[in-house]
Design a protein around this motif. Structure first.
Motif, PDB file in Angstrom:
ATOM      1  N   VAL A 174       0.840  -1.201   0.000  1.00  0.00           N
ATOM      2  CA  VAL A 174       0.000   0.000   0.000  1.00  0.00           C
ATOM      3  C   VAL A 174       0.874   1.251   0.000  1.00  0.00           C
ATOM      4  CG1 VAL A 174      -1.645   1.348   1.373  1.00  0.00           C
ATOM      5  CG2 VAL A 174      -1.980  -1.115   1.095  1.00  0.00           C
ATOM      6  N   ILE A 175       1.898   1.258   0.844  1.00  0.00           N
ATOM      7  CA  ILE A 175       2.810   2.411   0.902  1.00  0.00           C
ATOM      8  C   ILE A 175       3.480   2.615  -0.447  1.00  0.00           C
ATOM      9  CG2 ILE A 175       4.943   3.272   1.943  1.00  0.00           C
ATOM     10  CD1 ILE A 175       4.116   1.759   4.511  1.00  0.00           C
ATOM     11  N   TRP A 176       3.936   1.520  -1.055  1.00  0.00           N
ATOM     12  CA  TRP A 176       4.599   1.611  -2.356  1.00  0.00           C
ATOM     13  C   TRP A 176       3.647   2.192  -3.404  1.00  0.00           C
ATOM     14  CZ3 TRP A 176       3.294  -0.468  -7.066  1.00  0.00           C
ATOM     15  CH2 TRP A 176       4.244  -0.315  -8.082  1.00  0.00           C
ATOM     16  N   GLY A 177       2.407   1.686  -3.450  1.00  0.00           N
ATOM     17  CA  GLY A 177       1.443   2.177  -4.434  1.00  0.00           C
ATOM     18  C   GLY A 177       1.135   3.655  -4.249  1.00  0.00           C
ATOM     19  N   LEU A 178       0.972   4.098  -3.014  1.00  0.00           N
ATOM     20  CA  LEU A 178       0.717   5.512  -2.747  1.00  0.00           C
ATOM     21  C   LEU A 178       1.922   6.370  -3.116  1.00  0.00           C
ATOM     22  CD1 LEU A 178      -1.122   5.134   0.684  1.00  0.00           C
ATOM     23  CD2 LEU A 178      -2.130   6.023  -1.444  1.00  0.00           C
ATOM     24  N   MET A 179       3.123   5.882  -2.803  1.00  0.00           N
ATOM     25  CA  MET A 179       4.331   6.633  -3.146  1.00  0.00           C
ATOM     26  C   MET A 179       4.466   6.759  -4.657  1.00  0.00           C
ATOM     27  SD  MET A 179       6.849   8.226  -1.613  1.00  0.00           S
ATOM     28  CE  MET A 179       7.129   7.485   0.004  1.00  0.00           C
ATOM     29  N   TYR A 180       4.159   5.685  -5.377  1.00  0.00           N
ATOM     30  CA  TYR A 180       4.229   5.749  -6.844  1.00  0.00           C
ATOM     31  C   TYR A 180       3.270   6.806  -7.375  1.00  0.00           C
ATOM     32  CZ  TYR A 180       3.720   4.597 -11.737  1.00  0.00           C
ATOM     33  OH  TYR A 180       3.678   4.693 -13.096  1.00  0.00           O
ATOM     34  N   ASN A 181       2.049   6.818  -6.884  1.00  0.00           N
ATOM     35  CA  ASN A 181       1.044   7.757  -7.370  1.00  0.00           C
ATOM     36  C   ASN A 181       1.291   9.186  -6.896  1.00  0.00           C
ATOM     37  OD1 ASN A 181      -1.235   6.388  -8.975  1.00  0.00           O
ATOM     38  ND2 ASN A 181      -0.928   4.973  -7.281  1.00  0.00           N
ATOM     39  N   SER A 182       2.173   9.354  -5.901  1.00  0.00           N
ATOM     40  CA  SER A 182       2.451  10.702  -5.396  1.00  0.00           C
ATOM     41  C   SER A 182       3.325  11.515  -6.346  1.00  0.00           C
ATOM     42  CB  SER A 182       3.139  10.608  -4.025  1.00  0.00           C
ATOM     43  OG  SER A 182       4.489  10.195  -4.175  1.00  0.00           O
ATOM     44  N   GLY A 183       4.020  10.836  -7.262  1.00  0.00           N
ATOM     45  CA  GLY A 183       4.952  11.517  -8.153  1.00  0.00           C
ATOM     46  C   GLY A 183       6.398  11.366  -7.735  1.00  0.00           C
ATOM     47  N   ILE A 184       6.637  10.965  -6.479  1.00  0.00           N
ATOM     48  CA  ILE A 184       7.995  10.654  -6.026  1.00  0.00           C
ATOM     49  C   ILE A 184       8.329   9.229  -6.458  1.00  0.00           C
ATOM     50  CG2 ILE A 184       9.460  10.323  -3.988  1.00  0.00           C
ATOM     51  CD1 ILE A 184       7.852  12.457  -2.578  1.00  0.00           C
ATOM     52  N   HIS A 185       9.564   9.000  -6.885  1.00  0.00           N
ATOM     53  CA  HIS A 185       9.899   7.673  -7.389  1.00  0.00           C
ATOM     54  C   HIS A 185       9.609   6.618  -6.328  1.00  0.00           C
ATOM     55  CE1 HIS A 185      12.184   4.443  -9.365  1.00  0.00           C
ATOM     56  NE2 HIS A 185      11.919   5.125 -10.457  1.00  0.00           N
ATOM     57  N   ALA A 186       8.957   5.540  -6.730  1.00  0.00           N
ATOM     58  CA  ALA A 186       8.425   4.561  -5.778  1.00  0.00           C
ATOM     59  C   ALA A 186       9.508   3.850  -4.977  1.00  0.00           C
ATOM     60  CB  ALA A 186       7.558   3.540  -6.520  1.00  0.00           C
ATOM     61  N   THR A 187      10.729   3.811  -5.500  1.00  0.00           N
ATOM     62  CA  THR A 187      11.794   3.140  -4.753  1.00  0.00           C
ATOM     63  C   THR A 187      12.099   3.849  -3.435  1.00  0.00           C
ATOM     64  OG1 THR A 187      13.421   4.395  -6.044  1.00  0.00           O
ATOM     65  CG2 THR A 187      12.905   2.167  -6.805  1.00  0.00           C
ATOM     66  N   ILE A 188      11.729   5.119  -3.325  1.00  0.00           N
ATOM     67  CA  ILE A 188      11.960   5.859  -2.082  1.00  0.00           C
ATOM     68  C   ILE A 188      11.195   5.207  -0.931  1.00  0.00           C
ATOM     69  CG2 ILE A 188      11.775   8.119  -0.959  1.00  0.00           C
ATOM     70  CD1 ILE A 188      13.806   7.970  -3.264  1.00  0.00           C
ATOM     71  N   ALA A 189      10.037   4.604  -1.236  1.00  0.00           N
ATOM     72  CA  ALA A 189       9.269   3.910  -0.190  1.00  0.00           C
ATOM     73  C   ALA A 189      10.080   2.765   0.387  1.00  0.00           C
ATOM     74  CB  ALA A 189       7.949   3.393  -0.768  1.00  0.00           C
ATOM     75  N   GLY A 190      10.776   2.025  -0.467  1.00  0.00           N
ATOM     76  CA  GLY A 190      11.602   0.916   0.014  1.00  0.00           C
ATOM     77  C   GLY A 190      12.704   1.396   0.937  1.00  0.00           C
ATOM     78  N   VAL A 191      13.377   2.482   0.551  1.00  0.00           N
ATOM     79  CA  VAL A 191      14.445   3.030   1.385  1.00  0.00           C
ATOM     80  C   VAL A 191      13.904   3.450   2.750  1.00  0.00           C
ATOM     81  CG1 VAL A 191      16.159   4.859   1.591  1.00  0.00           C
ATOM     82  CG2 VAL A 191      15.708   3.837  -0.619  1.00  0.00           C
ATOM     83  N   ALA A 192      12.776   4.163   2.735  1.00  0.00           N
ATOM     84  CA  ALA A 192      12.202   4.675   3.984  1.00  0.00           C
ATOM     85  C   ALA A 192      11.879   3.539   4.947  1.00  0.00           C
ATOM     86  CB  ALA A 192      10.954   5.495   3.683  1.00  0.00           C
ATOM     87  N   MET A 193      11.274   2.463   4.436  1.00  0.00           N
ATOM     88  CA  MET A 193      10.932   1.339   5.304  1.00  0.00           C
ATOM     89  C   MET A 193      12.185   0.632   5.809  1.00  0.00           C
ATOM     90  SD  MET A 193       7.451  -0.259   3.592  1.00  0.00           S
ATOM     91  CE  MET A 193       7.887  -0.033   1.863  1.00  0.00           C
ATOM     92  N   GLY A 194      13.206   0.513   4.964  1.00  0.00           N
ATOM     93  CA  GLY A 194      14.457  -0.109   5.401  1.00  0.00           C
ATOM     94  C   GLY A 194      15.125   0.667   6.520  1.00  0.00           C
ATOM     95  N   LEU A 195      15.078   2.001   6.442  1.00  0.00           N
ATOM     96  CA  LEU A 195      15.700   2.839   7.463  1.00  0.00           C
ATOM     97  C   LEU A 195      14.978   2.764   8.806  1.00  0.00           C
ATOM     98  CD1 LEU A 195      16.531   6.028   5.363  1.00  0.00           C
ATOM     99  CD2 LEU A 195      18.181   4.501   6.442  1.00  0.00           C
ATOM    100  N   MET A 196      13.708   2.334   8.788  1.00  0.00           N
ATOM    101  CA  MET A 196      12.938   2.277  10.034  1.00  0.00           C
ATOM    102  C   MET A 196      13.235   1.045  10.875  1.00  0.00           C
ATOM    103  SD  MET A 196       9.181   3.630   8.909  1.00  0.00           S
ATOM    104  CE  MET A 196       8.933   5.307   8.326  1.00  0.00           C
TER     105      MET A 196
END
Length: 466
Positions: free
Chosen positions: A231-253
């Motif tokens: 869900v986070i990935w799909g929302l990040m993709y639709n936000s206009g920010i490159h979707a891979t940023i969602a993966g980085v953010a979750m990894g850092l948490m």
């Protein structure tokens, strides 16, 4: 005459601690296997795209699939770049978090070397690209393409060449790649963000907050986190920010420090589970659907005549090598650090040239930088492949010159005469180690004396009567 005052100069590329050495060995082992698969996928893509089956290659990677109502009807190539690479960047996020809290980057004195080397190793290739395009009146759009290092591909080259590298140099290469990935992520987020959809971005932020809260509360269960991550990935993709940023953010948490009752931190445990998926599936599939470009004599000649593509090649081969080497030397010079006694500066130069192998992230940035211009995207991809190949050949030649020295260092690092699972080099100051070694040597000497006293009849066995 009074004895000279002792110096506290830190050693550059000195021996790693045993836990860090073991972690690096495990991480690089997985990356090496993944790198070989990546290499195979890239070669398969080139063969597929340059045979009579090339039409089927285009048909497959341009095939659209996914729910259109959710804004996720993408072609296969797009799924590979935005979806599968999110897994790759998730692992990169965990690696970065671990380096910051438990690895070399937690100590500012130790962190300054790979950080400065990585910054210089990205700034100089970008500068080389810009200057090349200024001289040739080319586009500046692709300045970020030659800034990335592909650690998996670099290790695959080492595996194919059979070149040994001491653990300190391998750890430097790994840490360098982690910092490199961090800056690549920042470049993608800042310079390649489309028009923002604030509703979707807000939803992604809320999802990340829930993800963090669940982790903090100690909630477990893949059946919770995987759907939430999608869900986070799909929302990040639709936000206009490159979707891979969602993966980085979750990894850092993820928490990457161990508690007293834990053998591994949650971050290390999850990285251990996900890394094979990233290295063995996600990245090779991305390469399969991104590296397939037409290779002809004319196309290869164009790479060295167009300023954009020439800038990419020179950035990877010249810019990366000079940038990383100069950054390492400057960091060592101004922090008064000394190079390890077993290594010389040409060794650092060779590793710097190895970092000129840019593949996965370089291909991704090339697609983003020249979006809408398919012909230029293919030419830039060809430039990335050629530049990486030249860097690999150069690094292989330089490393082979010192391979005998490296092999001796690796053998010394791995020798375990007392068979206790701990390399002897880490036990030299331990009295118990010397006691065990004395007992082992005495047993060997006694066995040798016993065999020497036995009568032999040519067979080396005891021929005396029972």
């Amino acid at each position: 005459m009074p004895a000279p005052a002792p110096t506290n100069n830190r050693k550059v590329f000195g021996r790693l601690s045993l836990p860090e050495r073991n972690f690096v060995a495990d991480a690089l082992r997985a990356e090496t296997v993944g790198g070989v698969l990546l290499l195979v996928a890239a070669v398969a893509a080139l063969i597929w795209a340059n045979t009579p089956l090339s039409d089927s290659y285009e048909t497959v990677r341009k095939f659209y699939i996914g729910p259109e109502s959710l804004g996720l009807k993408l072609n296969i190539q797009h799924w590979a770049a935005d979806g599968l690479l999110a897994i790759f960047f998730f692992v990169a996020g965990i690696e970065l978090k671990r380096e910051l809290v438990a690895g070399d980057l937690r100590d500012p004195k130790a962190a300054i070397l790979p950080v400065v080397a990585a910054i210089c190793g990205m700034a100089v290739p970008a500068l080389v690209y810009v200057l090349t395009n200024l001289a040739g009146n080319g586009s500046q759009s692709g300045w970020a393409v030659p800034t990335a290092t592909d650690i998996a591909f670099a290790l695959a080259v080492l595996a194919v060449l059979g070149t040994s590298l001491p653990s300190a140099l391998r750890a430097f290469l790994l840490t360098l790649a982690v910092v490199d990935d961090l800056f690549a992520i920042m470049i993608i987020a800042i310079f390649f963000t489309n028009d923002l959809n604030f509703a979707a971005l807000g939803g992604a932020v809320v999802g990340l907050a829930v993800f963090w809260l669940l982790l903090r509360k100690g909630v477990r269960g893949w059946y919770i986190y995987i759907p939430l991550a999608l869900v986070i990935w799909g929302l990040m993709y639709n936000s206009g920010i490159h979707a891979t940023i969602a993966g980085v953010a979750m990894g850092l948490m993820l928490r990457c420090t161990k508690r007293d009752d834990e053998e591994h931190s949650p971050g290390e445990h999850i990285e251990h589970l996900v890394r094979p998926v990233s290295a063995g599936l996600a990245v090779p599939l991305f390469a399969l659907f991104s590296a397939g470009v037409g290779v002809t004599g004319g196309a290869l000649a164009d790479v060295f005549t167009q300023p954009q593509t020439l800038g990419v090649v020179l950035g990877l081969v010249v810019g990366k090598t000079i940038g990383i080497f100069a950054g390492t030397w400057l960091a060592a010079r101004f922090t008064r650090a000394e190079l390890s006694d077993d290594l010389a500066w040409p060794d650092v130069f060779a590793v710097a040239s190895l970092a000129g192998i840019g593949f996965t992230v370089s291909l991704l940035i090339g697609e983003l930088a020249f979006a809408g211009d398919e012909a230029m995207i293919d030419e830039v991809k060809a430039a990335v492949l050629i530049g990486s190949l030249i860097a690999a050949v150069l690094a292989g030649f330089l490393l082979k010159l010192r391979n005998a020295k490296y092999r001796k260092m690796v053998e010394d690092e791995e020798r375990d005469e007392d068979l206790d699972g701990i390399p002897d080099i880490y036990e030299q100051d331990n009295p118990a180690y010397h006691l065990r070694m004395a007992e082992i040597l005495e047993k060997k000497a006694a066995e040798h004396r016993r065999l020497a006293e036995l009568p032999t009849g040519g067979s080396g066995k005891d021929d005396s009567p029972a």
